[in-house]
Design a protein around this motif. Structure first.
Motif, PDB file in Angstrom:
ATOM      1  N   GLY A 731       0.768  -1.236   0.000  1.00 47.44           N
ATOM      2  CA  GLY A 731       0.000   0.000   0.000  1.00 47.44           C
ATOM      3  C   GLY A 731       0.795   1.280   0.000  1.00 47.44           C
ATOM      4  N   GLY A 732       2.076   1.239   0.341  1.00 47.95           N
ATOM      5  CA  GLY A 732       2.849   2.465   0.371  1.00 47.95           C
ATOM      6  C   GLY A 732       4.313   2.194   0.643  1.00 47.95           C
ATOM      7  N   ALA A 733       5.085   3.265   0.773  1.00 49.18           N
ATOM      8  CA  ALA A 733       6.534   3.154   0.924  1.00 49.18           C
ATOM      9  C   ALA A 733       6.979   2.989   2.368  1.00 49.18           C
ATOM     10  CB  ALA A 733       7.211   4.388   0.316  1.00 49.18           C
ATOM     11  N   ALA A 734       6.064   3.139   3.327  1.00 52.32           N
ATOM     12  CA  ALA A 734       6.413   3.031   4.741  1.00 52.32           C
ATOM     13  C   ALA A 734       5.664   1.856   5.350  1.00 52.32           C
ATOM     14  CB  ALA A 734       6.067   4.320   5.482  1.00 52.32           C
ATOM     15  N   GLY A 735       6.404   0.864   5.810  1.00 51.57           N
ATOM     16  CA  GLY A 735       5.730  -0.277   6.399  1.00 51.57           C
ATOM     17  C   GLY A 735       6.657  -1.390   6.809  1.00 51.57           C
ATOM     18  N   GLN A 736       6.069  -2.458   7.297  1.00 48.71           N
ATOM     19  CA  GLN A 736       6.710  -3.678   7.784  1.00 48.71           C
ATOM     20  C   GLN A 736       7.490  -3.393   9.069  1.00 48.71           C
ATOM     21  OE1 GLN A 736       7.944  -6.599   4.587  1.00 48.71           O
ATOM     22  NE2 GLN A 736       8.038  -4.689   3.419  1.00 48.71           N
ATOM     23  N   GLU A 737       8.674  -2.859   8.957  1.00 46.25           N
ATOM     24  CA  GLU A 737       9.438  -2.439  10.132  1.00 46.25           C
ATOM     25  C   GLU A 737       9.971  -1.037   9.863  1.00 46.25           C
ATOM     26  OE1 GLU A 737      10.709  -6.821  11.819  1.00 46.25           O
ATOM     27  OE2 GLU A 737      12.250  -5.621  10.823  1.00 46.25           O
ATOM     28  N   VAL A 738       9.775  -0.133  10.821  1.00 48.17           N
ATOM     29  CA  VAL A 738      10.058   1.283  10.575  1.00 48.17           C
ATOM     30  C   VAL A 738      10.950   1.835  11.675  1.00 48.17           C
ATOM     31  CG1 VAL A 738       7.916   1.642   9.292  1.00 48.17           C
ATOM     32  CG2 VAL A 738       7.938   2.043  11.764  1.00 48.17           C
ATOM     33  N   ASP A 739      11.704   2.876  11.319  1.00 57.30           N
ATOM     34  CA  ASP A 739      12.691   3.499  12.201  1.00 57.30           C
ATOM     35  C   ASP A 739      12.330   4.957  12.461  1.00 57.30           C
ATOM     36  OD1 ASP A 739      13.828   1.060  11.684  1.00 57.30           O
ATOM     37  OD2 ASP A 739      15.734   1.824  10.951  1.00 57.30           O
ATOM     38  N   ARG A 740      12.697   5.428  13.654  1.00 52.09           N
ATOM     39  CA  ARG A 740      12.304   6.760  14.113  1.00 52.09           C
ATOM     40  C   ARG A 740      13.529   7.596  14.470  1.00 52.09           C
ATOM     41  NH1 ARG A 740      10.188   5.241  18.731  1.00 52.09           N
ATOM     42  NH2 ARG A 740      11.897   6.019  20.015  1.00 52.09           N
ATOM     43  N   PHE A 741      13.449   8.882  14.197  1.00 50.69           N
ATOM     44  CA  PHE A 741      14.450   9.859  14.641  1.00 50.69           C
ATOM     45  C   PHE A 741      14.237  10.123  16.131  1.00 50.69           C
ATOM     46  CE2 PHE A 741      15.614  14.308  15.458  1.00 50.69           C
ATOM     47  CZ  PHE A 741      16.927  14.333  14.994  1.00 50.69           C
ATOM     48  N   ASP A 742      15.329  10.058  16.908  1.00 46.51           N
ATOM     49  CA  ASP A 742      15.205  10.269  18.356  1.00 46.51           C
ATOM     50  C   ASP A 742      16.553  10.707  18.901  1.00 46.51           C
ATOM     51  OD1 ASP A 742      14.755  10.156  21.113  1.00 46.51           O
ATOM     52  OD2 ASP A 742      13.402   8.443  20.934  1.00 46.51           O
ATOM     53  N   VAL A 743      16.646  12.001  19.256  1.00 50.29           N
ATOM     54  CA  VAL A 743      17.907  12.558  19.767  1.00 50.29           C
ATOM     55  C   VAL A 743      18.322  11.849  21.048  1.00 50.29           C
ATOM     56  CG1 VAL A 743      19.027  14.651  20.618  1.00 50.29           C
ATOM     57  CG2 VAL A 743      17.496  14.774  18.644  1.00 50.29           C
ATOM     58  N   ARG A 744      17.366  11.394  21.838  1.00 52.35           N
ATOM     59  CA  ARG A 744      17.705  10.709  23.087  1.00 52.35           C
ATOM     60  C   ARG A 744      18.538   9.453  22.852  1.00 52.35           C
ATOM     61  NH1 ARG A 744      12.600   8.695  25.638  1.00 52.35           N
ATOM     62  NH2 ARG A 744      12.339   8.048  23.463  1.00 52.35           N
ATOM     63  N   LEU A 745      18.358   8.843  21.704  1.00 53.24           N
ATOM     64  CA  LEU A 745      19.062   7.606  21.393  1.00 53.24           C
ATOM     65  C   LEU A 745      20.282   7.834  20.513  1.00 53.24           C
ATOM     66  CD1 LEU A 745      15.996   5.279  20.778  1.00 53.24           C
ATOM     67  CD2 LEU A 745      17.477   5.353  22.786  1.00 53.24           C
ATOM     68  N   GLY A 746      20.621   9.088  20.259  1.00 54.44           N
ATOM     69  CA  GLY A 746      21.837   9.374  19.512  1.00 54.44           C
ATOM     70  C   GLY A 746      21.645   9.934  18.133  1.00 54.44           C
ATOM     71  N   SER A 747      20.416  10.206  17.717  1.00 52.68           N
ATOM     72  CA  SER A 747      20.220  10.846  16.414  1.00 52.68           C
ATOM     73  C   SER A 747      20.863  12.230  16.440  1.00 52.68           C
ATOM     74  CB  SER A 747      18.724  10.977  16.102  1.00 52.68           C
ATOM     75  OG  SER A 747      18.104   9.709  16.012  1.00 52.68           O
ATOM     76  N   PRO A 748      21.662  12.584  15.419  1.00 52.18           N
ATOM     77  CA  PRO A 748      22.317  13.901  15.414  1.00 52.18           C
ATOM     78  C   PRO A 748      21.279  15.025  15.450  1.00 52.18           C
ATOM     79  CG  PRO A 748      23.312  12.452  13.781  1.00 52.18           C
ATOM     80  CD  PRO A 748      22.076  11.755  14.273  1.00 52.18           C
ATOM     81  N   SER A 749      21.490  15.980  16.313  1.00 51.49           N
ATOM     82  CA  SER A 749      20.505  17.056  16.490  1.00 51.49           C
ATOM     83  C   SER A 749      20.406  17.955  15.265  1.00 51.49           C
ATOM     84  CB  SER A 749      20.857  17.898  17.716  1.00 51.49           C
ATOM     85  OG  SER A 749      22.163  18.454  17.588  1.00 51.49           O
ATOM     86  N   HIS A 750      21.440  17.963  14.402  1.00 49.95           N
ATOM     87  CA  HIS A 750      21.385  18.825  13.223  1.00 49.95           C
ATOM     88  C   HIS A 750      20.719  18.149  12.029  1.00 49.95           C
ATOM     89  CE1 HIS A 750      25.031  16.425  12.411  1.00 49.95           C
ATOM     90  NE2 HIS A 750      24.875  16.739  11.131  1.00 49.95           N
ATOM     91  N   ALA A 751      20.228  16.921  12.211  1.00 44.72           N
ATOM     92  CA  ALA A 751      19.593  16.216  11.102  1.00 44.72           C
ATOM     93  C   ALA A 751      18.302  16.919  10.683  1.00 44.72           C
ATOM     94  CB  ALA A 751      19.313  14.773  11.482  1.00 44.72           C
ATOM     95  N   VAL A 752      17.997  16.802   9.400  1.00 51.18           N
ATOM     96  CA  VAL A 752      16.758  17.339   8.847  1.00 51.18           C
ATOM     97  C   VAL A 752      15.775  16.192   8.664  1.00 51.18           C
ATOM     98  CG1 VAL A 752      15.677  18.512   6.893  1.00 51.18           C
ATOM     99  CG2 VAL A 752      17.976  19.181   7.636  1.00 51.18           C
ATOM    100  N   VAL A 753      14.616  16.297   9.295  1.00 53.20           N
ATOM    101  CA  VAL A 753      13.553  15.311   9.079  1.00 53.20           C
ATOM    102  C   VAL A 753      12.715  15.810   7.902  1.00 53.20           C
ATOM    103  CG1 VAL A 753      11.547  14.158  10.050  1.00 53.20           C
ATOM    104  CG2 VAL A 753      13.517  14.665  11.510  1.00 53.20           C
ATOM    105  N   LEU A 754      12.808  15.086   6.789  1.00 57.06           N
ATOM    106  CA  LEU A 754      12.148  15.510   5.553  1.00 57.06           C
ATOM    107  C   LEU A 754      10.680  15.091   5.499  1.00 57.06           C
ATOM    108  CD1 LEU A 754      15.098  14.499   3.272  1.00 57.06           C
ATOM    109  CD2 LEU A 754      14.219  16.833   3.475  1.00 57.06           C
ATOM    110  N   ALA A 755      10.360  13.943   6.041  1.00 59.65           N
ATOM    111  CA  ALA A 755       8.988  13.436   5.982  1.00 59.65           C
ATOM    112  C   ALA A 755       8.825  12.352   7.038  1.00 59.65           C
ATOM    113  CB  ALA A 755       8.669  12.884   4.594  1.00 59.65           C
TER     114      ALA A 755
END
Length: 844
Positions: A731-755
């Motif tokens: 049904g779409g491009a997002a599914g099955q197993e998905v990943d999340r941006f989370d600064v608490r877990l080490g995602s770089p704070s300067h990252a751009v979340v596009l969608a």
């Protein structure tokens, strides 16, 4: 598509239900360079002629979500006409030692070991001590009418065994065997057999997952067979009251007061004996400690001195008037099995054999990564004399009979981790004869290839991966094939056995039907052994049926969709694998500016993760086109090439978990489990980390309100509208197993979340490690999210991550004329451009 790239054939055939798969094979290695040599091992249940050639797999996906199955000839790689025969698979781990250096003669020949049975159903062979039939008795066999032509043991009807493989006039050895028959312990040699039993109560049934000290021996001068068993206390007094009537002592005390020790048999130096000893029960009655303990057991109404049961009529071969041999000479000692294919489910520790007045043991704890264990004390100056060789990869670095919870890392107290766990379904190496040996041309382009087998019995394709030749020019872009993930899923049974996140299916591809019908293929890291222990080791040195074009909608086939997309872009790319990254380190990927992952790069060794981080620091540009990546830590060993170790420790989405004290890898001693628990969450390497899984439907991404004004706006060039990836697999491009941006877990704070994608089905739930004190989450759950991110790394590098396994299923829609393909192409082309990415400003 240029005419020269047209597919040679259509999608692989789908045999009907009346035409089961007959032909299969595997190759060694999975990954190699052009100019190197590869071997194919093939088998057919229906012998006959077959044609074999090598093809290049541009796309292995025959479904409507992919661009179509695309297989291209590679005539320069070779072709062969062969006769295929059936090559058997013989699973089951075991160990065997050549003990012909032991002293000759009696009065005792036998063994002692600690045993923990983990499966009491059916017939299991715990251990076998083999000795050749002495020459004096061999001569007696010249008379074919002798009754000793039948050496089989007659058992009560309710405990009959299939002993058709034993006995007969051609038998040339005497086996002292220790078996479990439906939970009942049996010691036997030709013509003799005794079960462990209690007076007037019949045989005693052992308890699963409990340690027993077992001793069995032949007293050669009197033609007697002994079987003695003791147990250590468990942590449950209640269990001990019901399960144990064999005398309770701590591990060291039991060994100290065992028959072997009481009679002076288990010593490092040679010992001699004046004559045969009395019965073991008499030996114990004379020991004050045992007598005191026996009185305590008797007060419970339990006989502490178990007698032997069912002494069978002697075989004429061993009647005194026929001349019992003065000695038997031990030749081989087997653990976890026997020479006729018998196997065992359970743990064995501290084995000791005795013969000729001397005893020896083996060091099973000092080098748990090795394929052998030395004999102690050595019989001569050669350290290999009597060495115990392990076969088919039994499990080590596990708790033994002395483990008390005081150490959880086996290296801290190896004597508490001296057990070996054998399984009757372990399969490390199929050991098939080589069917074809091929030396690849030096100029063969890097890519995904396969041995294609075609004959009257059917066909098969056995994939492998080719890197550029040593010293050859490389492309700027490489696709990293997640062979560690392929190994973890090798021959998985989730499609027909089910899992907590995959429903069972009744209609199976021929490859999975073959896995169902041939359990001897061995299991994946997603199953348990029949004794309910988790599968800690997986191997590629066997047929891996789900690693076939179109066989599975998980991992390999989806990854060929990404490969096909890169082929479609015609930018030029090479293939590198996880095994290359582990073996060569950063050198494996140093030539490449861009690294594109597969759809599910889940399993990573420390060497692999370190190499990827070093490459990123030097300016490498990573495109993570999947979900649930960089999740589990695994280990490899030079001693067991082609195999991978996994310890599912401490949380995470898992079908089984390691037992207490068993979370450290045997190979390298590292703590196993999730990388997140090692302080290296996936967010630190790719900006996002595993957030949720659900398979009801896939959905679309929604463009972030600030994406078009961000420094990453170029990624969305040519992509109109707020919704992105509205159609594709599920049904779409997002599914099955998905990943999340989370600064608490080490995602770089300067990252751009596009969608981000959030409109999943009700089955899309946050991962187990995200559960804390409550399971009452809001709907929709803000932690259940797929995020598409971009950020810069040192020295002009960058990372682009899509956070979804389903991304691959939306690439080929409308002949690659879609928003997902456009976004991916924008990133590939910009990442391949040598112009550095400037670091973000402090305000960004």
């Amino acid at each position: 598509m240029p005419e020269s790239h047209a597919p040679e054939v259509g999608a692989p055939d789908r045999p009907g239900p009346d035409a089961p798969k007959q032909v299969t094979g595997y190759c060694e290695p999975w990954t190699l360079r052009a100019g190197e040599t590869i071997r194919l091992m093939a088998s057919s249940h229906q012998p006959g002629p077959a044609e074999i050639d090598i093809t290049r797999i541009a796309c292995g996906d025959p479904t409507r979500y992919g661009p179509g199955f695309d297989e291209r000839p590679a005539p320069a790689a070779g072709s062969w006409s062969v006769e295929l025969d059936e090559q058997p698979l013989t699973p089951g781990s075991y160990a065997v030692a050549d003990v012909r250096g032991m002293p000759r003669g009696g009065p005792y020949i036998g063994f002692r070991l600690w045993v923990m049975p983990t499966n009491l159903t059916g017939w299991h062979r715990i251990a076998t001590l083999c000795a050749p039939v002495p020459a004096s008795l061999q001569r007696a066999r010249a008379d074919r009418s002798d009754p000793d032509d039948d050496l089989a043991l007659t058992l009560p009807p309710e405990l009959q065994l299939d002993t058709s493989h034993e006995g007969g006039s051609e038998q040339q050895r005497v086996d002292l065997a220790l078996d479990i028959v439906d939970g009942q312990l049996l010691a036997r040699y030709p013509g003799r057999g005794i079960f462990l039993g209690q007076d007037h109560q019949g045989p005693v049934t052992l308890t699963v997952n409990r340690w027993y000290l077992i001793e069995t021996m032949i007293e050669t001068e009197a033609d007697r067979l002994y079987l003695f068993v003791s147990a250590v206390p468990s942590s449950s007094p209640g269990r001990d009251a019901r399960e144990v009537s064999l005398g309770l002592k701590e591990t060291a005390e039991l060994e100290c007061w065992s028959f072997f020790e009481a009679m002076g048999l288990h010593k490092d130096e040679d010992t001699s004996h004046d004559g045969p000893a009395g019965l073991y029960t008499d030996v114990r009655r004379e020991m004050p400690l045992w007598s005191d303990h026996g009185n305590a057991l008797q007060s419970w109404g339990v006989n502490p001195w178990p007698s032997t049961m069912y002494r069978y009529p002697p075989n004429p071969l061993f009647l005194p008037e026929r001349g019992w041999p003065e000695h038997l000479d031990p030749a081989e000692f087997w653990l976890g099995g026997g020479p006729d294919g018998e196997r065992f489910d359970g743990r064995i520790a501290r084995p000791v054999i005795v013969g000729g007045g001397r005893s020896c043991t083996w060091d099973l704890h000092s080098d748990v990564a090795a394929r052998s264990a030395p004999m102690k004390p050595p019989l001569d100056d050669d350290p290999d004399t009597g060495r115990m060789m392990l076969h088919q990869l039994p499990t080590r670095a596990i708790t033994g009979p002395a483990w008390d919870g005081s150490a959880h890392r086996w290296a801290d107290n190896p004597s508490h981790f001296d057990a070996v766990h054998f399984h009757h379904d372990d399969l490390y190496d199929a050991g098939w004869d080589t069917t074809v040996t091929a030396t690849l041309p030096d100029d063969l382009p890097s890519g995904i290839y396969a041995f294609r087998l075609r004959g009257e019995a059917g066909e098969d394709r056995v994939p492998f991966f080719v890197r550029p030749a040593t010293g050859a020019r490389t492309n700027d872009v490489a696709m990293l094939m997640p062979t560690a993930t392929y190994m973890a899923y090798a021959n998985h049974r989730m499609l027909f056995e089910g899992a907590d996140f995959i429903p069972t299916k009744t209609r199976l591809r021929p490859e999975h039907a073959y896995i169902r019908d041939h359990p001897e293929l061995g299991r994946s890291h997603y199953e348990k052994h029949p004794d309910s222990s988790g599968v800690m080791f997986s191997s590629r040195r066997r047929p891996v049926l789900n690693l076939r074009p179109g066989a599975d909608g998980w991992n390999f086939t989806p990854d060929t969709d990404i490969n096909a997309f890169l082929e479609h872009l015609e930018i030029g790319h090479d293939i590198v694998t996880d095994e290359d990254l582990h073996a060569d380190g950063v050198a494996a990927i140093a030539p490449y500016r861009v690294l594109v992952t597969g759809s599910h790069p889940e399993y990573w060794s420390t060497a692999m993760l370190d190499a990827l981080a070093d490459w990123q620091r030097s300016g490498g540009r990573l495109m993570y086109l999947g979900g649930n990546g960089f999740y589990w830590r695994v280990a490899f060993s030079d001693a067991w090439p082609g195999a991978m170790e996994l310890r599912r420790a401490e949380d995470g989405v898992r079908n089984w978990q390691t037992g207490p004290g068993e979370s450290y890898h045997a190979w390298g001693g590292e703590y196993g489990g999730m990388w997140r628990r090692q302080g290296r969450a996936p967010n630190e390497i790719c900006g996002i980390g595993f957030a949720a899984q659900g398979f009801e439907k896939a959905t679309y991404f929604v463009r972030d309100s600030g994406a078009d004004s961000s420094r990453a706006a170029w990624i969305l060039d040519g992509v109109p509208g707020e919704r992105i990836g509205t159609s594709g697999l599920g049904g779409g491009a997002a599914g099955q197993e998905v990943d999340r941006f989370d600064v608490r877990l080490g995602s770089p704070s300067h990252a751009v979340v596009l969608a981000s994608a959030t409109t999943f089905g009700s089955d899309m739930l946050r991962t187990k490690e995200e559960f804390e004190g409550s399971v009452d989450f809001p709907t929709p759950d803000p932690m259940v999210r797929a995020d598409m991110v971009f950020y810069e790394t040192p020295n002009g590098g960058a990372v682009f991550s899509v956070g979804s396994i389903s991304w691959f299923g939306a690439l080929a829609r409308d002949g690659y004329d879609n928003d997902i393909a456009r976004i991916t192409a924008n990133v590939v082309r910009r990442f391949a451009d040598p112009e550095p990415f400037p670091p973000p400003s402090a305000s960004e």
